[in-house]
Design a protein around this motif. Structure first.
Motif, PDB file in Angstrom:
ATOM      1  N   LEU A  46       0.820  -1.213   0.000  1.00 40.04           N
ATOM      2  CA  LEU A  46       0.000   0.000   0.000  1.00 40.04           C
ATOM      3  C   LEU A  46       0.851   1.259   0.000  1.00 40.04           C
ATOM      4  CD1 LEU A  46      -2.790  -1.005   2.535  1.00 40.04           C
ATOM      5  CD2 LEU A  46      -3.086  -0.562   0.102  1.00 40.04           C
ATOM      6  N   VAL A  47       1.831   1.305   0.865  1.00 37.64           N
ATOM      7  CA  VAL A  47       2.667   2.501   0.964  1.00 37.64           C
ATOM      8  C   VAL A  47       3.566   2.645  -0.262  1.00 37.64           C
ATOM      9  CG1 VAL A  47       4.468   3.615   2.335  1.00 37.64           C
ATOM     10  CG2 VAL A  47       2.530   2.533   3.461  1.00 37.64           C
ATOM     11  N   ALA A  48       4.071   1.547  -0.804  1.00 38.24           N
ATOM     12  CA  ALA A  48       4.923   1.621  -1.993  1.00 38.24           C
ATOM     13  C   ALA A  48       4.142   2.120  -3.201  1.00 38.24           C
ATOM     14  CB  ALA A  48       5.539   0.261  -2.292  1.00 38.24           C
ATOM     15  N   PHE A  49       2.936   1.614  -3.404  1.00 39.37           N
ATOM     16  CA  PHE A  49       2.138   2.089  -4.525  1.00 39.37           C
ATOM     17  C   PHE A  49       1.715   3.544  -4.340  1.00 39.37           C
ATOM     18  CE2 PHE A  49       1.194  -2.458  -5.622  1.00 39.37           C
ATOM     19  CZ  PHE A  49       1.787  -2.399  -6.868  1.00 39.37           C
ATOM     20  N   TRP A  50       1.465   3.939  -3.090  1.00 34.97           N
ATOM     21  CA  TRP A  50       1.156   5.342  -2.834  1.00 34.97           C
ATOM     22  C   TRP A  50       2.351   6.226  -3.173  1.00 34.97           C
ATOM     23  CZ3 TRP A  50       3.691   8.366   0.851  1.00 34.97           C
ATOM     24  CH2 TRP A  50       3.222   9.675   0.952  1.00 34.97           C
ATOM     25  N   ARG A  51       3.531   5.795  -2.773  1.00 35.15           N
ATOM     26  CA  ARG A  51       4.738   6.606  -2.977  1.00 35.15           C
ATOM     27  C   ARG A  51       5.078   6.738  -4.462  1.00 35.15           C
ATOM     28  NH1 ARG A  51       8.016   9.671  -4.093  1.00 35.15           N
ATOM     29  NH2 ARG A  51      10.111   9.899  -3.277  1.00 35.15           N
ATOM     30  N   TYR A  52       4.948   5.667  -5.200  1.00 38.20           N
ATOM     31  CA  TYR A  52       5.339   5.696  -6.604  1.00 38.20           C
ATOM     32  C   TYR A  52       4.187   6.063  -7.540  1.00 38.20           C
ATOM     33  CZ  TYR A  52       9.874   3.875  -5.462  1.00 38.20           C
ATOM     34  OH  TYR A  52      11.139   3.738  -4.965  1.00 38.20           O
ATOM     35  N   GLY A  53       3.008   6.269  -7.001  1.00 38.05           N
ATOM     36  CA  GLY A  53       1.872   6.652  -7.822  1.00 38.05           C
ATOM     37  C   GLY A  53       1.780   8.140  -8.059  1.00 38.05           C
ATOM     38  N   ASN A  54       2.659   8.931  -7.410  1.00 37.93           N
ATOM     39  CA  ASN A  54       2.648  10.386  -7.526  1.00 37.93           C
ATOM     40  C   ASN A  54       1.267  10.954  -7.224  1.00 37.93           C
ATOM     41  OD1 ASN A  54       5.379  10.526  -8.201  1.00 37.93           O
ATOM     42  ND2 ASN A  54       4.930  10.147 -10.358  1.00 37.93           N
ATOM     43  N   LEU A  55       0.662  10.454  -6.191  1.00 30.30           N
ATOM     44  CA  LEU A  55      -0.654  10.928  -5.790  1.00 30.30           C
ATOM     45  C   LEU A  55      -0.512  12.029  -4.756  1.00 30.30           C
ATOM     46  CD1 LEU A  55      -2.422   7.486  -5.382  1.00 30.30           C
ATOM     47  CD2 LEU A  55      -2.558   9.031  -7.314  1.00 30.30           C
ATOM     48  N   ALA A  56      -1.361  13.032  -4.863  1.00 30.09           N
ATOM     49  CA  ALA A  56      -1.324  14.122  -3.900  1.00 30.09           C
ATOM     50  C   ALA A  56      -2.036  13.732  -2.604  1.00 30.09           C
ATOM     51  CB  ALA A  56      -1.969  15.369  -4.495  1.00 30.09           C
ATOM     52  N   SER A  57      -2.942  12.769  -2.682  1.00 28.42           N
ATOM     53  CA  SER A  57      -3.681  12.368  -1.488  1.00 28.42           C
ATOM     54  C   SER A  57      -2.843  11.420  -0.631  1.00 28.42           C
ATOM     55  CB  SER A  57      -4.989  11.688  -1.881  1.00 28.42           C
ATOM     56  OG  SER A  57      -4.713  10.450  -2.494  1.00 28.42           O
ATOM     57  N   MET A  58      -3.324  11.193   0.544  1.00 31.70           N
ATOM     58  CA  MET A  58      -2.637  10.310   1.485  1.00 31.70           C
ATOM     59  C   MET A  58      -3.358   8.972   1.584  1.00 31.70           C
ATOM     60  SD  MET A  58      -0.224  12.230   3.264  1.00 31.70           S
ATOM     61  CE  MET A  58      -0.199  11.547   4.858  1.00 31.70           C
ATOM     62  N   ALA A  59      -3.983   8.535   0.500  1.00 34.60           N
ATOM     63  CA  ALA A  59      -4.830   7.342   0.536  1.00 34.60           C
ATOM     64  C   ALA A  59      -4.046   6.093   0.933  1.00 34.60           C
ATOM     65  CB  ALA A  59      -5.502   7.136  -0.816  1.00 34.60           C
ATOM     66  N   GLY A  60      -2.854   5.907   0.420  1.00 36.60           N
ATOM     67  CA  GLY A  60      -2.062   4.725   0.750  1.00 36.60           C
ATOM     68  C   GLY A  60      -1.716   4.648   2.221  1.00 36.60           C
ATOM     69  N   GLN A  61      -1.354   5.780   2.793  1.00 31.68           N
ATOM     70  CA  GLN A  61      -1.016   5.795   4.212  1.00 31.68           C
ATOM     71  C   GLN A  61      -2.247   5.605   5.085  1.00 31.68           C
ATOM     72  OE1 GLN A  61       1.158   9.414   4.749  1.00 31.68           O
ATOM     73  NE2 GLN A  61       3.062   8.534   3.978  1.00 31.68           N
ATOM     74  N   VAL A  62      -3.376   6.152   4.657  1.00 31.51           N
ATOM     75  CA  VAL A  62      -4.614   5.972   5.415  1.00 31.51           C
ATOM     76  C   VAL A  62      -5.024   4.509   5.408  1.00 31.51           C
ATOM     77  CG1 VAL A  62      -7.075   6.524   5.461  1.00 31.51           C
ATOM     78  CG2 VAL A  62      -5.404   8.333   5.086  1.00 31.51           C
ATOM     79  N   PHE A  63      -4.928   3.866   4.238  1.00 31.99           N
ATOM     80  CA  PHE A  63      -5.248   2.443   4.169  1.00 31.99           C
ATOM     81  C   PHE A  63      -4.288   1.622   5.027  1.00 31.99           C
ATOM     82  CE2 PHE A  63      -7.304   3.190  -0.154  1.00 31.99           C
ATOM     83  CZ  PHE A  63      -8.578   3.216   0.395  1.00 31.99           C
ATOM     84  N   ALA A  64      -3.015   2.003   5.070  1.00 34.38           N
ATOM     85  CA  ALA A  64      -2.045   1.284   5.901  1.00 34.38           C
ATOM     86  C   ALA A  64      -2.393   1.420   7.382  1.00 34.38           C
ATOM     87  CB  ALA A  64      -0.640   1.797   5.630  1.00 34.38           C
ATOM     88  N   VAL A  65      -2.836   2.596   7.798  1.00 32.46           N
ATOM     89  CA  VAL A  65      -3.241   2.786   9.196  1.00 32.46           C
ATOM     90  C   VAL A  65      -4.476   1.942   9.506  1.00 32.46           C
ATOM     91  CG1 VAL A  65      -4.177   4.487  10.824  1.00 32.46           C
ATOM     92  CG2 VAL A  65      -2.191   5.050   9.437  1.00 32.46           C
ATOM     93  N   ILE A  66      -5.398   1.847   8.546  1.00 30.23           N
ATOM     94  CA  ILE A  66      -6.578   1.003   8.744  1.00 30.23           C
ATOM     95  C   ILE A  66      -6.166  -0.462   8.884  1.00 30.23           C
ATOM     96  CG2 ILE A  66      -8.669   0.145   7.615  1.00 30.23           C
ATOM     97  CD1 ILE A  66      -9.014   3.002   6.492  1.00 30.23           C
ATOM     98  N   VAL A  67      -5.197  -0.902   8.079  1.00 31.47           N
ATOM     99  CA  VAL A  67      -4.722  -2.288   8.183  1.00 31.47           C
ATOM    100  C   VAL A  67      -4.027  -2.507   9.523  1.00 31.47           C
ATOM    101  CG1 VAL A  67      -3.129  -3.984   7.192  1.00 31.47           C
ATOM    102  CG2 VAL A  67      -4.579  -2.631   5.702  1.00 31.47           C
ATOM    103  N   PHE A  68      -3.264  -1.513  10.005  1.00 30.08           N
ATOM    104  CA  PHE A  68      -2.637  -1.630  11.329  1.00 30.08           C
ATOM    105  C   PHE A  68      -3.696  -1.771  12.421  1.00 30.08           C
ATOM    106  CE2 PHE A  68       1.396   0.595   9.859  1.00 30.08           C
ATOM    107  CZ  PHE A  68       2.160  -0.545   9.979  1.00 30.08           C
ATOM    108  N   ALA A  69      -4.753  -0.977  12.340  1.00 32.03           N
ATOM    109  CA  ALA A  69      -5.816  -1.055  13.344  1.00 32.03           C
ATOM    110  C   ALA A  69      -6.514  -2.409  13.285  1.00 32.03           C
ATOM    111  CB  ALA A  69      -6.807   0.079  13.129  1.00 32.03           C
ATOM    112  N   THR A  70      -6.752  -2.900  12.082  1.00 35.08           N
ATOM    113  CA  THR A  70      -7.373  -4.216  11.928  1.00 35.08           C
ATOM    114  C   THR A  70      -6.463  -5.306  12.479  1.00 35.08           C
ATOM    115  OG1 THR A  70      -8.472  -3.419   9.938  1.00 35.08           O
ATOM    116  CG2 THR A  70      -8.396  -5.796  10.254  1.00 35.08           C
ATOM    117  N   ALA A  71      -5.171  -5.187  12.237  1.00 37.92           N
ATOM    118  CA  ALA A  71      -4.218  -6.182  12.748  1.00 37.92           C
ATOM    119  C   ALA A  71      -4.174  -6.159  14.267  1.00 37.92           C
ATOM    120  CB  ALA A  71      -2.831  -5.914  12.167  1.00 37.92           C
TER     121      ALA A  71
END
Length: 102
Positions: A46-71
């Motif tokens: 999630l974080v790698a695709f967010w970083r290399y996708g050149n996205l202005a949003s923080m969607a990858g990091q938000v999804f990673a935090v959701i996965v951390f909470a689920t874990a």
């Protein structure tokens, strides 16, 4: 700069190790640890695709935090279930747990 493929290889290796651990291990705690390894592989993706996708949003990091909470929730519930099963049956070997049988 590290290429995206390296992150994907690392993530695939971690996921494969986790899947192997889930399929081979007999101890319920080791199975939970293997599932956590698989979830961390997903976070790397999630974080790698967010970083290399050149996205202005923080969607990858938000999804990673959701996965951390689920874990974290999965570990809390899983360990409490394993603890209660151990107190009742005196074992955490997954092959010996036949809770659905009469």
């Amino acid at each position: 700069m590290i290429p995206l493929s390296w992150y994907l290889y690392l993530s695939a290796a971690l996921f494969s190790i986790g899947l192997f651990g889930v399929l081979v291990r007999r101890n319920a705690v080791a199975i939970l640890l293997s599932i956590e390894l698989m979830l961390n592989a997903v976070n790397i993706n999630l974080v790698a695709f967010w970083r290399y996708g050149n996205l202005a949003s923080m969607a990858g990091q938000v999804f990673a935090v959701i996965v951390f909470a689920t874990a974290a929730a999965e570990v809390a519930v899983g360990l409490s279930l394993i603890y209660s099963i151990y107190r009742r049956r005196n074992t955490v070997i997954a092959d010996e747990l036949e809770l659905m049988k009469w």
